[in-house]
Design a protein around this motif. Structure first.
Motif, PDB file in Angstrom:
ATOM      1  N   PHE A 185       0.999  -1.225  -0.021  1.00  0.00           N
ATOM      2  CA  PHE A 185      -0.009   0.138   0.108  1.00  0.00           C
ATOM      3  C   PHE A 185       0.843   1.378   0.085  1.00  0.00           C
ATOM      4  N   SER A 186       1.994   1.448   0.712  1.00  0.00           N
ATOM      5  CA  SER A 186       2.765   2.402   0.840  1.00  0.00           C
ATOM      6  C   SER A 186       3.279   2.781  -0.642  1.00  0.00           C
ATOM      7  N   LEU A 187       3.588   1.770  -1.339  1.00  0.00           N
ATOM      8  CA  LEU A 187       3.790   1.863  -2.779  1.00  0.00           C
ATOM      9  C   LEU A 187       2.773   2.627  -3.669  1.00  0.00           C
ATOM     10  N   ASN A 188       1.867   2.035  -3.442  1.00  0.00           N
ATOM     11  CA  ASN A 188       0.508   2.281  -4.431  1.00  0.00           C
ATOM     12  C   ASN A 188      -0.176   3.715  -3.610  1.00  0.00           C
ATOM     13  N   GLY A 189      -0.241   3.813  -2.564  1.00  0.00           N
ATOM     14  CA  GLY A 189      -1.075   5.131  -2.305  1.00  0.00           C
ATOM     15  C   GLY A 189      -2.452   5.311  -2.587  1.00  0.00           C
ATOM     16  N   GLY A 190      -2.981   6.414  -2.449  1.00  0.00           N
ATOM     17  CA  GLY A 190      -4.417   6.791  -2.988  1.00  0.00           C
ATOM     18  C   GLY A 190      -5.242   6.103  -1.684  1.00  0.00           C
ATOM     19  N   THR A 191      -6.377   5.695  -2.087  1.00  0.00           N
ATOM     20  CA  THR A 191      -7.335   5.108  -1.130  1.00  0.00           C
ATOM     21  C   THR A 191      -7.890   3.604  -1.798  1.00  0.00           C
ATOM     22  N   VAL A 192      -7.524   2.733  -0.936  1.00  0.00           N
ATOM     23  CA  VAL A 192      -7.740   1.119  -1.277  1.00  0.00           C
ATOM     24  C   VAL A 192      -8.378   0.350  -0.299  1.00  0.00           C
ATOM     25  N   ILE A 193      -9.093  -0.885  -0.768  1.00  0.00           N
ATOM     26  CA  ILE A 193      -9.694  -1.771   0.325  1.00  0.00           C
ATOM     27  C   ILE A 193      -8.683  -2.714   0.167  1.00  0.00           C
ATOM     28  N   ARG A 327      -0.021  15.322  26.667  1.00  0.00           N
ATOM     29  CA  ARG A 327       0.248  14.067  26.039  1.00  0.00           C
ATOM     30  C   ARG A 327       0.038  13.899  24.505  1.00  0.00           C
ATOM     31  N   VAL A 328       0.004  15.112  23.865  1.00  0.00           N
ATOM     32  CA  VAL A 328       0.187  15.375  22.335  1.00  0.00           C
ATOM     33  C   VAL A 328       1.349  15.945  22.233  1.00  0.00           C
ATOM     34  N   ARG A 329       2.419  15.085  21.563  1.00  0.00           N
ATOM     35  CA  ARG A 329       3.628  15.469  21.172  1.00  0.00           C
ATOM     36  C   ARG A 329       3.744  16.394  20.047  1.00  0.00           C
ATOM     37  N   ALA A 330       3.052  16.297  19.009  1.00  0.00           N
ATOM     38  CA  ALA A 330       3.108  17.032  17.864  1.00  0.00           C
ATOM     39  C   ALA A 330       1.647  17.001  17.125  1.00  0.00           C
ATOM     40  N   ALA A 331       1.322  17.966  16.417  1.00  0.00           N
ATOM     41  CA  ALA A 331      -0.234  17.765  15.536  1.00  0.00           C
ATOM     42  C   ALA A 331       0.385  18.492  14.285  1.00  0.00           C
ATOM     43  N   VAL A 332      -0.299  17.808  13.072  1.00  0.00           N
ATOM     44  CA  VAL A 332      -0.202  18.344  11.857  1.00  0.00           C
ATOM     45  C   VAL A 332      -1.430  18.235  11.099  1.00  0.00           C
ATOM     46  N   GLY A 333      -1.585  19.313  10.083  1.00  0.00           N
ATOM     47  CA  GLY A 333      -2.685  18.911   9.288  1.00  0.00           C
ATOM     48  C   GLY A 333      -2.170  18.702   7.852  1.00  0.00           C
ATOM     49  N   VAL A 334      -3.068  17.746   7.308  1.00  0.00           N
ATOM     50  CA  VAL A 334      -2.623  17.104   5.913  1.00  0.00           C
ATOM     51  C   VAL A 334      -3.808  16.979   5.028  1.00  0.00           C
ATOM     52  N   THR A 335      -3.692  16.798   3.765  1.00  0.00           N
ATOM     53  CA  THR A 335      -4.739  16.398   2.844  1.00  0.00           C
ATOM     54  C   THR A 335      -4.634  15.102   2.390  1.00  0.00           C
ATOM     55  N   ALA A 336      -5.416  14.514   1.716  1.00  0.00           N
ATOM     56  CA  ALA A 336      -5.616  13.234   1.367  1.00  0.00           C
ATOM     57  C   ALA A 336      -6.574  12.867   0.324  1.00  0.00           C
ATOM     58  N   PRO A 337      -6.499  12.069  -0.560  1.00  0.00           N
ATOM     59  CA  PRO A 337      -5.569  10.940  -0.721  1.00  0.00           C
ATOM     60  C   PRO A 337      -4.163  11.463  -1.135  1.00  0.00           C
ATOM     61  N   ALA A 338      -3.202  10.848  -0.904  1.00  0.00           N
ATOM     62  CA  ALA A 338      -1.760  11.201  -1.490  1.00  0.00           C
ATOM     63  C   ALA A 338      -1.285  10.113  -2.256  1.00  0.00           C
ATOM     64  N   ARG A 339      -0.383  10.345  -3.165  1.00  0.00           N
ATOM     65  CA  ARG A 339       0.352   9.415  -4.063  1.00  0.00           C
ATOM     66  C   ARG A 339       1.203   8.470  -3.406  1.00  0.00           C
ATOM     67  N   GLY A 340       1.409   7.447  -3.823  1.00  0.00           N
ATOM     68  CA  GLY A 340       2.234   6.530  -3.153  1.00  0.00           C
ATOM     69  C   GLY A 340       3.682   6.698  -3.231  1.00  0.00           C
ATOM     70  N   ALA A 341       4.645   5.914  -2.934  1.00  0.00           N
ATOM     71  CA  ALA A 341       6.056   6.223  -3.108  1.00  0.00           C
ATOM     72  C   ALA A 341       6.470   6.734  -4.522  1.00  0.00           C
ATOM     73  N   HIS A 342       7.088   7.910  -4.561  1.00  0.00           N
ATOM     74  CA  HIS A 342       7.366   8.483  -5.898  1.00  0.00           C
ATOM     75  C   HIS A 342       8.919   9.098  -5.778  1.00  0.00           C
ATOM     76  N   LEU A 343       9.410   9.202  -7.109  1.00  0.00           N
ATOM     77  CA  LEU A 343      10.663   9.745  -7.329  1.00  0.00           C
ATOM     78  C   LEU A 343      10.344  11.255  -7.174  1.00  0.00           C
ATOM     79  N   ILE A 344      11.337  12.218  -6.554  1.00  0.00           N
ATOM     80  CA  ILE A 344      11.025  13.645  -6.636  1.00  0.00           C
ATOM     81  C   ILE A 344      12.286  14.267  -7.048  1.00  0.00           C
TER      82      ILE A 344
END
Ligand code: ATP
Length: 351
Positions: A185-193, A327-344
């Motif tokens: 799944f980490s390779l693929n990304g997106g949303t999958v079942i 008890r919260v170490r850190a927090a971030v805001g993100v968007t989804a779905p994201a692409r799987g592993a990709h060359l930058i």
């Protein structure tokens, strides 16, 4: 190595490129040790790989093989580890992890990035190829977001590019499945079942952009410990097979209906994670009742909490509040779905 595997992968695209293609000095064979003049391909490859959350995680009773059957919807989110790989002479594979939680990743060569590089190298019969791998780690360690799997997937992509293997997506997927259940799944990304151990996946149609606030806990949770507690809490009452994914959830993804999706979020491991880490209950209660929050849950085996938020403004507000919760170490805001592993990027000094 099974001969058919080697032939299939290297007899075609991979081998041709390594032997005489543009990546390496003409006439060099991959069996020859590298020297300073050998690689003409990229000498610095950078790959980005996302974290995941589970929109629903349905767990069945532990089977005789010790594994729990799962039915889950994974979504890749815009929180990334970055893997940089550089060629090294003499077959050395080294991994350096940077980031606030780098000290939690093993340094004895058993980290998942090193395992991925070694698997790739041995499967393609390239014992003299080495790599210096740097992982800029933003995904929490033992956070229920598949950070280790992400590094394995990212390293596969980075090293196959660095070593000029030109693997097809299918070849990469087969290697990923050998490394662990979340790695494909980490390779693929997106949303999958995904079902079984998570390696059998079907991509889902998913419209729209989803806004997620992620609250990282101060300590991690061990995935085996959470499954163990799941067994203790559920015993024989756990269903033999995981429950089906509700149609409403799938329909919400197709329609891009974040409101309905927020109501359908569920995680069978959440009670076990809360039992092991009771402070999560406060984080969850706070986030779920915050204005603009459509739903929230523990991600995977925890302890990261994920909240689906209706718009970017509410997201920024919530993240600011989560950051100062005890008890919260850190927090971030993100968007989804994201692409799987990709060359930058792939830089060559010869270029
Ligand atoms: P999952 O959600 O897939 O169950 P997780 O996100 O909860 O996993 P990981 O961050 O993948 O957990 O880490 C699980 C364990 O794997 C860690 O305790 C760590 O010791 C080990 N590990 C090995 N390599 C890595 C890596 N590259 N990054 C993070 N953890 C690693």
């Amino acid at each position: 190595m099974p001969p058919e595997v080697r032939k299939g992968a290297l007899g075609g695209r991979g081998r041709k490129k390594v032997r005489g293609g543009s990546a390496y000095r003409s006439g060099m064979s991959p069996e020859f040790p590298w020297n300073d003049l050998t690689p003409l391909g990229p000498n610095r490859v950078k790959v980005r790989v996302p974290a995941k959350i589970n929109l629903t995680l349905n767990v069945g009773q532990r089977a005789d093989d010790g594994y729990h059957p799962l039915l889950t919807v994974f979504q890749a989110v815009g929180l990334y580890d970055e893997i940089t790989a550089m060629p090294v002479l003499g077959g050395v594979i080294s991994v350096l992890v940077r980031g606030a939680q780098a000290h939690l990743v093993p340094t004895d060569g058993t980290d998942l990035g090193a395992q991925a590089a070694r698997l790739l190298r041995s499967r393609y019969g390239l014992p003299s190829y080495g790599a210096s791998i740097e992982i800029d780690k933003q995904i929490p360690v033992a956070g229920g977001m598949a950070g280790g799997s992400a590094d394995a997937a990212g390293t596969l992509v980075a090293c196959s590019e660095l070593w000029g293997l030109e693997l097809s997506p299918n070849e990469l997927q087969l290697l990923a499945a050998e490394l662990g259940s979340d790695v494909p799944f980490s390779l693929n990304g997106g949303t999958v079942i995904a079902h079984g151990r998570g390696t059998d996946m079907v991509p889902l149609m998913c419209r729209g952009t989803y806004y997620w606030a992620l609250a990282f806990a101060e300590t991690g949770l061990s995935t085996p410990a959470v499954f163990q507690r799941f067994d203790e809490l559920n015993g024989a009452a756990a269903p033999k097979r995981p429950a089906d994914v509700p149609h409403e959830l799938l329909a919400a993804l197709i329609a891009g209906d974040a409101k309905t999706l927020g109501k359908m979020l569920s995680n069978d491991l959440e009670p076990a994670a809360l039992d092991l880490c009771p402070a999560l209950a406060d984080t969850l209660a706070y986030g779920r009742s915050y204005p603009g929050v459509l739903g929230g849950l523990v991600s995977g085996s925890g302890p990261t909490c994920a909240f689906l938020v209706e718009n970017p403004r509410a997201l920024a507000d919530l993240v600011g509040e989560l950051r100062v919760l005890p008890r919260v170490r850190a927090a971030v805001g993100v968007t989804a779905p994201a692409r799987g592993a990709h060359l930058i990027s792939a830089h060559s000094s010869a270029a």
